[in-house]
Design a protein around this motif. Structure first.
Motif, PDB file in Angstrom:
ATOM      1  N   VAL A 115     -27.881  10.604 -16.008  1.00  0.00           N
ATOM      2  CA  VAL A 115     -27.983  12.048 -15.799  1.00  0.00           C
ATOM      3  C   VAL A 115     -29.197  12.612 -16.529  1.00  0.00           C
ATOM      4  CG1 VAL A 115     -26.830  14.254 -16.227  1.00  0.00           C
ATOM      5  CG2 VAL A 115     -25.497  12.287 -15.530  1.00  0.00           C
ATOM      6  N   ALA A 116     -29.442  12.111 -17.742  1.00  0.00           N
ATOM      7  CA  ALA A 116     -30.530  12.654 -18.552  1.00  0.00           C
ATOM      8  C   ALA A 116     -30.949  11.637 -19.602  1.00  0.00           C
ATOM      9  CB  ALA A 116     -30.084  13.950 -19.231  1.00  0.00           C
ATOM     10  N   ALA A 117     -32.146  11.830 -20.143  1.00  0.00           N
ATOM     11  CA  ALA A 117     -32.660  10.993 -21.222  1.00  0.00           C
ATOM     12  C   ALA A 117     -33.286  11.895 -22.275  1.00  0.00           C
ATOM     13  CB  ALA A 117     -33.688  10.005 -20.693  1.00  0.00           C
ATOM     14  N   PHE A 118     -33.087  11.533 -23.535  1.00  0.00           N
ATOM     15  CA  PHE A 118     -33.570  12.336 -24.656  1.00  0.00           C
ATOM     16  C   PHE A 118     -34.251  11.445 -25.685  1.00  0.00           C
ATOM     17  CE2 PHE A 118     -29.878  14.477 -22.890  1.00  0.00           C
ATOM     18  CZ  PHE A 118     -30.312  15.785 -22.775  1.00  0.00           C
ATOM     19  N   ALA A 119     -35.126  12.039 -26.456  1.00  0.00           N
ATOM     20  CA  ALA A 119     -35.782  11.314 -27.542  1.00  0.00           C
ATOM     21  C   ALA A 119     -34.858  11.153 -28.740  1.00  0.00           C
ATOM     22  CB  ALA A 119     -37.055  12.047 -27.954  1.00  0.00           C
ATOM     23  N   ASP A 120     -33.875  12.049 -28.878  1.00  0.00           N
ATOM     24  CA  ASP A 120     -33.001  11.997 -30.043  1.00  0.00           C
ATOM     25  C   ASP A 120     -31.534  11.858 -29.637  1.00  0.00           C
ATOM     26  OD1 ASP A 120     -31.783  15.107 -30.624  1.00  0.00           O
ATOM     27  OD2 ASP A 120     -33.468  14.894 -29.248  1.00  0.00           O
ATOM     28  N   GLN A 121     -30.782  11.214 -30.490  1.00  0.00           N
ATOM     29  CA  GLN A 121     -29.372  10.959 -30.237  1.00  0.00           C
ATOM     30  C   GLN A 121     -28.564  12.248 -30.183  1.00  0.00           C
ATOM     31  OE1 GLN A 121     -27.496   8.465 -33.170  1.00  0.00           O
ATOM     32  NE2 GLN A 121     -25.592   8.316 -32.031  1.00  0.00           N
ATOM     33  N   GLY A 122     -28.881  13.188 -31.036  1.00  0.00           N
ATOM     34  CA  GLY A 122     -28.118  14.437 -31.101  1.00  0.00           C
ATOM     35  C   GLY A 122     -28.096  15.195 -29.791  1.00  0.00           C
ATOM     36  N   SER A 123     -29.233  15.278 -29.122  1.00  0.00           N
ATOM     37  CA  SER A 123     -29.297  15.989 -27.840  1.00  0.00           C
ATOM     38  C   SER A 123     -28.486  15.271 -26.776  1.00  0.00           C
ATOM     39  CB  SER A 123     -30.745  16.131 -27.380  1.00  0.00           C
ATOM     40  OG  SER A 123     -31.470  16.929 -28.281  1.00  0.00           O
ATOM     41  N   ALA A 124     -28.555  13.947 -26.774  1.00  0.00           N
ATOM     42  CA  ALA A 124     -27.774  13.165 -25.808  1.00  0.00           C
ATOM     43  C   ALA A 124     -26.284  13.348 -26.053  1.00  0.00           C
ATOM     44  CB  ALA A 124     -28.151  11.691 -25.901  1.00  0.00           C
ATOM     45  N   GLU A 125     -25.869  13.298 -27.298  1.00  0.00           N
ATOM     46  CA  GLU A 125     -24.453  13.475 -27.630  1.00  0.00           C
ATOM     47  C   GLU A 125     -23.976  14.882 -27.286  1.00  0.00           C
ATOM     48  OE1 GLU A 125     -22.350  11.221 -28.556  1.00  0.00           O
ATOM     49  OE2 GLU A 125     -23.617   9.570 -29.215  1.00  0.00           O
ATOM     50  N   GLN A 126     -24.824  15.867 -27.498  1.00  0.00           N
ATOM     51  CA  GLN A 126     -24.459  17.249 -27.190  1.00  0.00           C
ATOM     52  C   GLN A 126     -24.197  17.413 -25.688  1.00  0.00           C
ATOM     53  OE1 GLN A 126     -27.362  20.137 -28.440  1.00  0.00           O
ATOM     54  NE2 GLN A 126     -26.037  21.877 -27.957  1.00  0.00           N
ATOM     55  N   LEU A 127     -25.086  16.867 -24.852  1.00  0.00           N
ATOM     56  CA  LEU A 127     -24.859  16.954 -23.410  1.00  0.00           C
ATOM     57  C   LEU A 127     -23.604  16.183 -23.024  1.00  0.00           C
ATOM     58  CD1 LEU A 127     -25.624  17.806 -20.566  1.00  0.00           C
ATOM     59  CD2 LEU A 127     -27.091  15.770 -20.447  1.00  0.00           C
ATOM     60  N   ALA A 128     -23.403  15.017 -23.606  1.00  0.00           N
ATOM     61  CA  ALA A 128     -22.220  14.212 -23.293  1.00  0.00           C
ATOM     62  C   ALA A 128     -20.941  14.983 -23.590  1.00  0.00           C
ATOM     63  CB  ALA A 128     -22.249  12.898 -24.073  1.00  0.00           C
ATOM     64  N   VAL A 129     -20.882  15.637 -24.726  1.00  0.00           N
ATOM     65  CA  VAL A 129     -19.692  16.416 -25.083  1.00  0.00           C
ATOM     66  C   VAL A 129     -19.499  17.573 -24.107  1.00  0.00           C
ATOM     67  CG1 VAL A 129     -18.727  17.963 -26.843  1.00  0.00           C
ATOM     68  CG2 VAL A 129     -19.689  15.752 -27.507  1.00  0.00           C
TER      69      VAL A 129
END
Length: 77
Positions: free
Chosen positions: A48-62
């Protein structure tokens, strides 16, 4: 290295609901959200998406999980 959010197919959500969530929370155009939803349905999962940082990826996942979608976060490095 990127953090990627994958949408996982389920037998619960209607395609129109998944498209709406992708459009609303991933800012995807309708055509892209519809294509991605079809990919998830046929392949079992899709990015769905790709991010440079883990926090942004986790935020979208939640956010997607709170809307009832199955997601996974993975690191490609």
């Amino acid at each position: 290295m990127r953090w990627r959010v994958d949408l996982i197919n389920d037998d619960v959500n209607l395609a129109c609901v998944v498209v709406h969530v992708l459009r609303t929370h991933c800012a995807l155009p309708e055509q892209d959200a519809t294509r991605l939803t079809a990919d998830v349905h046929t392949r079992g999962r899709a990015e769905v998406a790709a991010f440079a940082d883990q926090g942004s990826a986790e935020q979208l996942a939640v956010t997607l999980q709170r809307r009832g979608l199955g997601v996974a976060v993975r690191h490609d490095g």
